[in-house]
Design a protein around this motif. Structure first.
Motif, PDB file in Angstrom:
ATOM      1  N   GLY A 150       0.922  -1.267   0.167  1.00 36.02           N
ATOM      2  CA  GLY A 150       0.047  -0.095   0.035  1.00 36.02           C
ATOM      3  C   GLY A 150       0.926   1.121   0.056  1.00 36.02           C
ATOM      4  O   GLY A 150       2.032   1.194   0.489  1.00 36.02           O
ATOM      5  N   VAL A 151       0.331   2.124  -0.634  1.00 31.86           N
ATOM      6  CA  VAL A 151       0.950   3.493  -0.619  1.00 31.86           C
ATOM      7  C   VAL A 151       0.050   4.702  -0.370  1.00 31.86           C
ATOM      8  O   VAL A 151      -1.028   4.715  -0.715  1.00 31.86           O
ATOM      9  CB  VAL A 151       1.576   3.733  -2.092  1.00 31.86           C
ATOM     10  N   LEU A 152       0.588   5.615   0.713  1.00 27.93           N
ATOM     11  CA  LEU A 152      -0.162   6.882   1.173  1.00 27.93           C
ATOM     12  C   LEU A 152       0.863   7.844   0.812  1.00 27.93           C
ATOM     13  O   LEU A 152       1.828   8.048   0.381  1.00 27.93           O
ATOM     14  CB  LEU A 152      -0.096   6.512   2.488  1.00 27.93           C
ATOM     15  N   ALA A 153       0.268   9.074   1.047  1.00 35.44           N
ATOM     16  CA  ALA A 153       1.076  10.368   0.871  1.00 35.44           C
ATOM     17  C   ALA A 153       2.259  10.400   1.619  1.00 35.44           C
ATOM     18  O   ALA A 153       2.287   9.700   2.861  1.00 35.44           O
ATOM     19  CB  ALA A 153       0.024  11.484   1.142  1.00 35.44           C
ATOM     20  N   HIS A 154       3.600  10.733   1.032  1.00 40.37           N
ATOM     21  CA  HIS A 154       4.705  10.918   1.845  1.00 40.37           C
ATOM     22  C   HIS A 154       5.379   9.680   2.057  1.00 40.37           C
ATOM     23  O   HIS A 154       6.345   9.375   3.050  1.00 40.37           O
ATOM     24  CB  HIS A 154       4.618  11.734   3.020  1.00 40.37           C
ATOM     25  N   HIS A 155       4.956   8.599   1.343  1.00 43.64           N
ATOM     26  CA  HIS A 155       5.655   7.227   1.419  1.00 43.64           C
ATOM     27  C   HIS A 155       7.191   7.377   0.998  1.00 43.64           C
ATOM     28  O   HIS A 155       7.444   8.202   0.069  1.00 43.64           O
ATOM     29  CB  HIS A 155       4.721   6.222   0.368  1.00 43.64           C
ATOM     30  N   ALA A 156       7.882   6.515   1.702  1.00 50.55           N
ATOM     31  CA  ALA A 156       9.273   6.623   1.192  1.00 50.55           C
ATOM     32  C   ALA A 156       9.321   6.226  -0.345  1.00 50.55           C
ATOM     33  O   ALA A 156       8.815   5.426  -0.796  1.00 50.55           O
ATOM     34  CB  ALA A 156       9.980   5.633   2.134  1.00 50.55           C
ATOM     35  N   PRO A 157      10.234   6.502  -0.996  1.00 50.72           N
ATOM     36  CA  PRO A 157      10.583   6.165  -2.351  1.00 50.72           C
ATOM     37  C   PRO A 157      11.155   4.699  -2.612  1.00 50.72           C
ATOM     38  O   PRO A 157      11.819   4.304  -1.779  1.00 50.72           O
ATOM     39  CB  PRO A 157      11.645   7.033  -3.095  1.00 50.72           C
ATOM     40  N   PHE A 158      10.433   3.969  -3.546  1.00 48.90           N
ATOM     41  CA  PHE A 158      10.945   2.684  -4.022  1.00 48.90           C
ATOM     42  C   PHE A 158      10.361   2.298  -5.243  1.00 48.90           C
ATOM     43  O   PHE A 158       9.329   3.276  -5.845  1.00 48.90           O
ATOM     44  CB  PHE A 158      10.582   1.765  -2.971  1.00 48.90           C
ATOM     45  N   MET A 159      10.940   1.612  -6.182  1.00 51.06           N
ATOM     46  CA  MET A 159      10.444   0.820  -7.291  1.00 51.06           C
ATOM     47  C   MET A 159      10.269  -0.487  -7.275  1.00 51.06           C
ATOM     48  O   MET A 159      11.380  -1.167  -6.565  1.00 51.06           O
ATOM     49  CB  MET A 159      11.321   1.209  -8.202  1.00 51.06           C
ATOM     50  N   THR A 160       9.307  -1.375  -7.733  1.00 56.66           N
ATOM     51  CA  THR A 160       9.165  -2.775  -7.631  1.00 56.66           C
ATOM     52  C   THR A 160       8.303  -3.031  -8.885  1.00 56.66           C
ATOM     53  O   THR A 160       7.536  -2.208  -9.770  1.00 56.66           O
ATOM     54  CB  THR A 160       8.174  -3.006  -6.426  1.00 56.66           C
ATOM     55  N   THR A 161       8.357  -4.372  -9.228  1.00 57.86           N
ATOM     56  CA  THR A 161       7.766  -4.955 -10.162  1.00 57.86           C
ATOM     57  C   THR A 161       6.285  -5.287  -9.799  1.00 57.86           C
ATOM     58  O   THR A 161       6.230  -5.749  -8.717  1.00 57.86           O
ATOM     59  CB  THR A 161       8.660  -6.371 -10.912  1.00 57.86           C
ATOM     60  N   LEU A 162       5.433  -5.378 -10.801  1.00 50.64           N
ATOM     61  CA  LEU A 162       4.212  -5.851 -10.287  1.00 50.64           C
ATOM     62  C   LEU A 162       3.638  -7.430 -10.984  1.00 50.64           C
ATOM     63  O   LEU A 162       4.162  -7.817 -12.144  1.00 50.64           O
ATOM     64  CB  LEU A 162       2.908  -4.928 -10.879  1.00 50.64           C
TER      65      LEU A 162
END
Length: 135
Positions: free
Chosen positions: A34-46
């Motif tokens: 889950g992602v909310l406002a101000h989440h830490a940066p990251f990248m992932t595959t889906l």
């Protein structure tokens, strides 16, 4: 008022959504996140699955994605999906017909035809889409 998350979901065909939301839940290859406002940066595959867009505790939109990438930055969340379909715009009988047509194409191939894998992968995607419609 709580901070909002800027969310964009794009497929090769078109941009399906761009706007401010409270929360997004997506099917990462290592598990749902889950992602909310101000989440830490990251990248992932889906992986294939349902992206849920929430306002408060209410799911406002469900989009079925076929793989892709999710990128969280200070600007928000961007999902680049290989294919994406809004579940509100799909009828189960249309998916069933597409599954059947793809199975017929698969049966018509020689056992050594290299297109078999692609058709089998498409059937698996469609079956996941069909299951998402049922939930």
């Amino acid at each position: 008022m709580a901070d909002k998350l800027h969310f964009s979901l794009v497929s090769p065909a078109r941009e399906l959504f761009s706007g401010e939301v409270d929360h997004v839940i997506a099917p990462g290859t290592d598990g749902e996140f889950g992602v909310l406002a101000h989440h830490a940066p990251f990248m992932t595959t889906l992986k294939n699955g349902v992206v849920r867009v929430l306002e408060g505790d209410t799911v406002k939109m469900r989009i079925f994605v076929r793989g892709g990438f999710a990128d969280v930055t200070s600007a928000g969340l961007t999902i680049l999906a290989e294919e994406a379909r809004n579940l509100n715009d799909i009828k189960a009988d249309e998916v069933d017909a597409e599954i059947e047509a793809t199975r017929l194409k698969l049966l018509a191939l020689d056992k050594d035809d290299t297109k078999q894998f692609t058709l089998q992968e498409h059937i698996a995607y469609l079956e996941g889409l069909r299951a998402a419609l049922a939930n």
